[in-house]
Design an enzyme around this catalytic site. Structure first.
Site, PDB file in Angstrom:
ATOM      1  N   ALA A  72      13.202 -15.914 -37.568  1.00  8.45           N
ATOM      2  CA  ALA A  72      13.546 -14.883 -36.600  1.00  8.45           C
ATOM      3  C   ALA A  72      13.913 -15.512 -35.261  1.00  8.45           C
ATOM      4  O   ALA A  72      14.752 -14.975 -34.524  1.00  8.45           O
ATOM      5  CB  ALA A  72      12.386 -13.909 -36.427  1.00  8.45           C
ATOM      6  N   THR A  73      13.314 -16.642 -34.929  1.00  7.12           N
ATOM      7  CA  THR A  73      13.668 -17.328 -33.689  1.00  7.12           C
ATOM      8  C   THR A  73      15.141 -17.722 -33.697  1.00  7.12           C
ATOM      9  O   THR A  73      15.855 -17.524 -32.708  1.00  7.12           O
ATOM     10  CB  THR A  73      12.782 -18.571 -33.502  1.00  7.12           C
ATOM     11  OG1 THR A  73      11.426 -18.163 -33.338  1.00  7.12           O
ATOM     12  CG2 THR A  73      13.208 -19.384 -32.289  1.00  7.12           C
ATOM     13  N   ASN A 144       3.853  -8.442 -30.579  1.00  2.00           N
ATOM     14  CA  ASN A 144       3.131  -9.310 -31.508  1.00  2.00           C
ATOM     15  C   ASN A 144       1.690  -9.568 -31.093  1.00  2.00           C
ATOM     16  O   ASN A 144       0.842  -9.869 -31.931  1.00  2.00           O
ATOM     17  CB  ASN A 144       3.865 -10.643 -31.660  1.00  2.00           C
ATOM     18  CG  ASN A 144       4.081 -11.352 -30.341  1.00  2.00           C
ATOM     19  OD1 ASN A 144       4.717 -10.824 -29.434  1.00  2.00           O
ATOM     20  ND2 ASN A 144       3.562 -12.562 -30.209  1.00  2.00           N
ATOM     21  N   GLN A 172       7.524  -7.737 -36.046  1.00  2.00           N
ATOM     22  CA  GLN A 172       6.225  -7.143 -36.353  1.00  2.00           C
ATOM     23  C   GLN A 172       6.342  -5.726 -36.918  1.00  2.00           C
ATOM     24  O   GLN A 172       5.336  -5.135 -37.320  1.00  2.00           O
ATOM     25  CB  GLN A 172       5.348  -7.133 -35.101  1.00  2.00           C
ATOM     26  CG  GLN A 172       5.015  -8.511 -34.570  1.00  2.00           C
ATOM     27  CD  GLN A 172       4.102  -9.310 -35.477  1.00  2.00           C
ATOM     28  OE1 GLN A 172       3.395  -8.774 -36.324  1.00  2.00           O
ATOM     29  NE2 GLN A 172       4.109 -10.625 -35.314  1.00  2.00           N
ATOM     30  N   SER A 188      11.605 -11.570 -39.827  1.00  2.00           N
ATOM     31  CA  SER A 188      11.130 -12.800 -40.453  1.00  2.00           C
ATOM     32  C   SER A 188      10.380 -12.453 -41.734  1.00  2.00           C
ATOM     33  O   SER A 188       9.479 -11.608 -41.712  1.00  2.00           O
ATOM     34  CB  SER A 188      10.208 -13.552 -39.492  1.00  2.00           C
ATOM     35  OG  SER A 188       9.767 -14.769 -40.054  1.00  2.00           O
ATOM     36  N   HIS A 190       8.117 -13.973 -43.544  1.00  2.00           N
ATOM     37  CA  HIS A 190       6.688 -14.266 -43.717  1.00  2.00           C
ATOM     38  C   HIS A 190       5.786 -13.304 -42.955  1.00  2.00           C
ATOM     39  O   HIS A 190       4.557 -13.372 -43.071  1.00  2.00           O
ATOM     40  CB  HIS A 190       6.377 -15.712 -43.349  1.00  2.00           C
ATOM     41  CG  HIS A 190       6.319 -16.011 -41.884  1.00  2.00           C
ATOM     42  ND1 HIS A 190       5.135 -16.133 -41.194  1.00  2.00           N
ATOM     43  CD2 HIS A 190       7.294 -16.228 -40.976  1.00  2.00           C
ATOM     44  CE1 HIS A 190       5.376 -16.423 -39.930  1.00  2.00           C
ATOM     45  NE2 HIS A 190       6.687 -16.485 -39.768  1.00  2.00           N
ATOM     46  N   THR A 226      23.478 -24.535 -46.146  1.00  2.00           N
ATOM     47  CA  THR A 226      23.251 -24.077 -47.513  1.00  2.00           C
ATOM     48  C   THR A 226      22.015 -23.192 -47.588  1.00  2.00           C
ATOM     49  O   THR A 226      20.937 -23.571 -47.130  1.00  2.00           O
ATOM     50  CB  THR A 226      23.062 -25.284 -48.451  1.00  2.00           C
ATOM     51  OG1 THR A 226      24.225 -26.113 -48.388  1.00  2.00           O
ATOM     52  CG2 THR A 226      22.841 -24.828 -49.888  1.00  2.00           C
ATOM     53  N   CYS A 308       2.262 -18.715 -31.810  1.00  2.00           N
ATOM     54  CA  CYS A 308       3.270 -19.626 -31.281  1.00  2.00           C
ATOM     55  C   CYS A 308       2.834 -20.278 -29.983  1.00  2.00           C
ATOM     56  O   CYS A 308       3.361 -21.305 -29.585  1.00  2.00           O
ATOM     57  CB  CYS A 308       4.585 -18.874 -31.059  1.00  2.00           C
ATOM     58  SG  CYS A 308       5.208 -18.089 -32.549  1.00  2.00           S
TER      59      CYS A 308
END
Length: 362
Positions: A72-73, A144, A172, A188, A190, A226, A308
């Site tokens: 996501a970053t 978050n 989130q 994201s 995960h 890729t 983070c």
């Protein structure tokens, strides 16, 4: 170990893991192809990527395309740095409680920057002013650190009326709440029980982007590199599963949240009690040494803030913005509840934490 840190990451759903295994084949398999190759193995891998893309796209509003990214970053950097208004030098407006992926990126740009105000409940002022000449507004859907749900629908409406693009960090929110409308949306995998190492940027039709990564022209020319069919497949199945379970998962976290408020009755909730995602429980207690608490209660995985920023040692920027003192911020913890959190897990964690807090007061 009792896991209560679902804002940092979520466990990989068994269904997502199963989907990934097919595309982690060895030399004797037929599932290790490059999805950008023209031969049969490549076309098979490409088909898996496109099925995953459709499943991920179902999380978003209609009328846009999904660009797979490494995180996501990366998606947020692509949105902020690559959009036409920013490249033309127009102003940028963000809230005061954005994730560092937005906040640090916005500050690094040469463009004029406006910080939108946030109240003591952790809610962005939906009517806050931004200067004429602002070309991009970026506000997250769910914070978050404190879980507050922001008035992004109103902000998007105002941005459109002003001729600005609206970017939403929905990391989130994705898979837990319906994703709000925007011009560009980052997620994201995960964070909704998919694999680490893959994210996505949804881009509304008609919005043009200049790529940050060049060299191969993949992802419609927006993001070279890729793709991993395994990561895409895992994200796709996690997205499909999250959509099918959204109401069930929400009812589960609602119930756990209510129970947690009883279990932690001596603590104060940080952020709005009503405008929030209930899987996030950010609490403070006067006099608590959180660093010691985390050391004393190693059986529970919880957080003192954003994962983070956990190595910085600095008080939470988000808690400071909503008016907490340095002492209050340092006495705050974040408990993240999720799909696989059991009632017994929560009750045992509360007992361990309360016992450790009581020992600090002796």
């Amino acid at each position: 170990m009792i896991y209560l840190d679902h804002q940092a990451t979520t466990p990989l759903a068994p269904e997502a893991r199963e989907a990934m295994l097919r595309w982690l084949g060895g030399p004797d398999s037929t599932t290790f192809g490059n999805p950008h190759s023209p031969h049969r193995l490549g076309r098979q891998a490409e088909a898996a990527v496109e099925v995953a893309r459709e499943r991920v796209a179902a999380l978003f509003p209609a009328g846009g395309r999904v660009i797979f990214t490494g995180s996501a970053t990366e998606a947020l950097n692509l949105a902020l740095r690559g959009c036409a208004p920013v490249r033309a030098g127009m102003g940028v407006a963000i809230s005061g409680i954005e994730h560092a992926a937005v906040e640090e990126t916005a500050r690094s740009l040469p463009n004029p920057l406006t910080i939108l105000s946030v109240d003591g409940d952790g809610l962005v002022d939906a009517e806050g002013e931004w200067p004429a000449g602002t070309g991009l507004v970026s506000v997250m859907q769910v914070n978050n650190e404190i879980g507050t749900i922001q008035p992004v629908d109103r902000l998007y409406e105002r941005a459109r009326a002003a001729g600005a693009l609206f970017v939403c960090d929905a990391v989130q929110a994705a898979g837990k709440l319906p994703i709000a409308a925007a011009d560009m949306i980052a997620i994201s995998a995960h964070k909704f029980y998919g694999p680490k190492g893959i994210g996505a940027l949804w881009v509304r039709e008609g919005v043009e982007l200049t790529p940050l990564l060049t060299g191969g022209g993949q992802e419609g020319g927006c993001r070279s590199g890729t793709l991993s069919p395994a990561l895409c497949a895992g994200m796709g199945v996690a997205a499909e599963l999250a959509l099918s379970r959204m109401a069930k998962d929400a009812a589960h976290t609602d119930r756990l949240f209510a129970r947690a408020l009883d279990l932690f009755a001596g603590w104060t909730l940080n952020g709005s009690a009503t405008q929030r995602y209930t899987g996030n429980l950010n609490l403070r207690r006067q006099g608590v040494d959180v660093a010691r608490l985390m050391s004393d209660v190693r059986q529970v995985a919880f957080s003192a803030g954003s994962a983070c920023a956990s190595d910085s040692g600095k008080p939470s920027r988000v808690l400071a913005v909503i008016g907490l003192s340095a002492a209050e911020a340092k006495g705050s913890i974040r408990l993240g509840l999720g799909r696989y959190t059991a009632d017994a897990d929560l009750e045992q964690a509360a007992s361990l934490l309360e016992t450790a807090v009581a020992a600090q007061g002796r």
